[in-house]
Design an enzyme around this catalytic site. Structure first.
Site, PDB file in Angstrom:
ATOM      1  N   HIS A  37    -113.524 -62.627  62.804  1.00 14.70           N
ATOM      2  CA  HIS A  37    -113.688 -64.009  63.266  1.00 14.70           C
ATOM      3  C   HIS A  37    -112.404 -64.812  63.073  1.00 14.70           C
ATOM      4  CE1 HIS A  37    -117.987 -63.414  63.777  1.00 14.70           C
ATOM      5  NE2 HIS A  37    -118.070 -64.642  64.267  1.00 14.70           N
ATOM      6  N   LYS A 102    -127.965 -62.976  58.352  1.00 16.83           N
ATOM      7  CA  LYS A 102    -129.001 -63.342  57.387  1.00 16.83           C
ATOM      8  C   LYS A 102    -128.473 -64.503  56.564  1.00 16.83           C
ATOM      9  CE  LYS A 102    -127.643 -60.085  53.795  1.00 16.83           C
ATOM     10  NZ  LYS A 102    -128.018 -58.957  52.967  1.00 16.83           N
TER      11      LYS A 102
END
Length: 186
Positions: A37, A102
């Site tokens: 990222h 999550k």
């Protein structure tokens, strides 16, 4: 009953889902964790072309285990999503519609999801081997030096997910907690 969705994952499809919806996802998705990222956002800042088009795409926050013989990928359980929160709004602004991981998300990520029509899905933590069965093909497309955290293109079929945060900002983690606390007072 689970809702079947396909990629590309359009804004209209994202905005139709609600927190708590169970989903079976099929199509092409991408993997990326925090190091990938960071590199993607650096590329955006430099005006470089990304190794995949985030428009109507879905990114899975995973660093899969090596594949066993005859399998495209090893255990592929989700990683904690907050590590991507500094970078996610940039990709959401480029049209990324879905994120799979999550754990909680920052208010900046939720605000970007509201603005651009994004959804945060939860995959079942601790069930990486089971999730891996939904992955039919895997190919490294960038950042191979990151090893398990390299950027991959996955082909998935009936990948089981739950909408945790919808495009209106409804958060299943907060809803569940509130409902539980209210049940204690009954």
């Amino acid at each position: 009953m689970a809702i079947q969705i396909q990629t590309p994952f359009t804004e209209q499809a994202a905005r139709s889902l609600r927190a708590g919806d169970r989903v079976l996802l099929s199509g092409t998705i991408y993997t990326a964790r925090d190091a990938a990222h960071k590199r993607l956002c650096e590329m955006v800042a430099r005006g470089e072309k990304l190794p995949f088009d985030p428009m109507d795409g879905i990114v899975y926050y995973v660093g899969p285990a090596p594949a066993r013989p005859g399998r495209p990928i090893g255990s592929a359980g989700p990683t904690t999503s907050y590590r991507m929160d500094a970078y996610a709004p940039t990709l959401i602004g480029l049209g990324l519609r879905g994120m799979i991981g999550k754990g909680y998300r920052s208010s900046q990520v939720v605000d970007a999801m509201r603005q651009y029509g994004g959804v945060y899905f939860a995959a079942i933590g601790g069930a990486g081997a089971l999730i891996g069965r939904s992955i039919k093909a895997a190919e490294v497309i960038a950042f191979e030096d990151l090893g398990p955290e390299a950027l991959r293109r996955l082909q998935v079929e009936d990948f089981p997910l739950t909408v945790v945060i919808d495009s209106e900002g409804n958060d299943l983690y907060q809803i569940g907690r509130r409902e539980y606390l209210e049940s204690l007072n009954r």
